[in-house]
Design an enzyme around this catalytic site. Structure first.
Site, PDB file in Angstrom:
ATOM      1  N   GLY A 106       0.840  -1.196   0.000  1.00 59.70           N
ATOM      2  CA  GLY A 106       0.000   0.000   0.000  1.00 59.70           C
ATOM      3  C   GLY A 106       0.866   1.233   0.000  1.00 59.70           C
ATOM      4  CB  ALA A 165      -0.845  -6.465  -0.806  1.00 62.10           C
ATOM      5  CB  CYS A 184       3.440   3.336   5.754  1.00 58.01           C
ATOM      6  SG  CYS A 184       5.104   2.689   5.998  1.00 58.01           S
ATOM      7  CG  ASP A 187      -9.133   2.039   4.427  1.00 56.66           C
ATOM      8  OD1 ASP A 187      -9.609   2.528   5.472  1.00 56.66           O
ATOM      9  OD2 ASP A 187      -9.774   1.948   3.366  1.00 56.66           O
ATOM     10  CB  THR A 262       4.902   7.918   4.475  1.00 56.87           C
ATOM     11  OG1 THR A 262       4.567   8.392   5.779  1.00 56.87           O
ATOM     12  CG2 THR A 262       5.738   6.651   4.607  1.00 56.87           C
ATOM     13  CD  GLU A 263       4.117  10.731  -0.486  1.00 56.19           C
ATOM     14  OE1 GLU A 263       4.991  11.044  -1.306  1.00 56.19           O
ATOM     15  OE2 GLU A 263       4.044   9.592   0.030  1.00 56.19           O
TER      16      GLU A 263
END
Length: 287
Positions: A106, A165, A184, A187, A262-263
């Site tokens: 993800g 995945a 990371c 959801d 990470t964003e």
């Protein structure tokens, strides 16, 4: 100017941009790995606004996905052409072939995968993402980075793959192939009836234990306390995983990258939210 005209222009702009990016992907796959090519200052990273998509995707939907029959049927040269020969050549070769060792499950917009590529330049890293437009963004991002670093071969060790995945990991990876797996800001699926769609469950934990080698590490991070406790509960309960200490987390470079690169991690930082980290080492198989 009317809203209809404005929306039409924005839609046309996004369509033209996607078409140009698709054409660029096709062209660059043939030239981006040429060590003699000059680095162009005009190469720019893709813009997220042209890759808009819903934040979440139902993993149980009937996605139109391609996946190999088994790991030995996967042609990795399409993702790492500078480092891995075509599948037809591998079958007749006795030379050792590099394999993916780090999986970013993800991967979102690819911040972690891209950062890991420079931290582990000799290791193959794969980001896996189910959303179409997000996958296209990461692919274009990697292509641009490869072109910018054509002379030094940078970012040839990272790639992205559109995949589910939760369903198909064993189709891509052999037993014990992975050394690190990252989950990371997945959801959270807040509703109880949706908990079965969470990326870490008892069943999936066994699958991850199959794919990751002894001594390998599963990394998790989220800003949702309930999800953090859920992931810890299910990995703690598995006999082949053991949680690593807070002291270990504080000294591990991957944890530092995961927190900040990470964003979603950057977004949580801007909003002064909490980040909950838990890392688990893969224990040896019982006698």
């Amino acid at each position: 100017m009317s809203d209809e005209v404005t929306n039409a222009r924005h839609k046309r702009s996004r369509t033209e941009y996607r078409q140009s990016q698709q054409q660029r992907r096709t062209e660059l796959k043939q030239i981006v790995f040429d060590d003699e090519s000059e680095i162009s200052d005009k190469v720019k990273l893709p813009k997220k606004k042209y890759y808009r998509q819903r934040a979440h995707s139902n993993p149980f939907s009937d996605h139109l996905l391609e996946y190999p029959k088994s790991p030995k049927h996967m042609d990795w040269s399409t993702l790492y052409p500078a480092l891995i020969p075509p599948l037809s050549e591998i079958e007749n070769s006795e030379l050792p072939i590099k394999k993916v060792e780090i999986a970013d499950i993800g991967c979102g917009f690819g911040g972690l995968s891209v950062s890991l590529a420079t931290e582990f330049p000799d290791t193959l890293i794969l980001g896996m993402e189910i959303r179409v437009q997000v996958t296209h963004y990461v692919e274009d991002r990697i292509i641009a980075l490869r072109q910018k670093h054509a002379k030094d071969g940078g970012y040839n060790n990272v790639a992205v793959l559109r995949a589910n995945a939760m369903k198909f990991l064993p189709n891509f990876f052999e037993k014990g192939q992975l050394s690190k797996m990252f989950f990371c800001f997945p959801d959270p699926h807040f509703k109880a009836r949706k908990h079965k769609a969470r990326i870490i469950t008892s069943t999936l934990a066994s699958e991850y234990a199959y794919l990751i080698r002894e001594g390998g590490v599963v990394y998790t991070i989220t800003d949702v306390l309930d999800l953090h406790e859920w992931m810890v509960k299910h990995l703690d309960a598995h006999p082949l995983f053991e949680r690593l200490s807070k002291e270990w987390e504080d000294t591990d470079k991957c944890v530092a990258i995961m927190r900040m690169d990470t964003e979603e991690g950057k977004k949580v930082e801007r909003n002064k939210g909490d980040k909950y980290v838990a890392c688990f080492v893969r224990l040896p198989d019982p006698e």
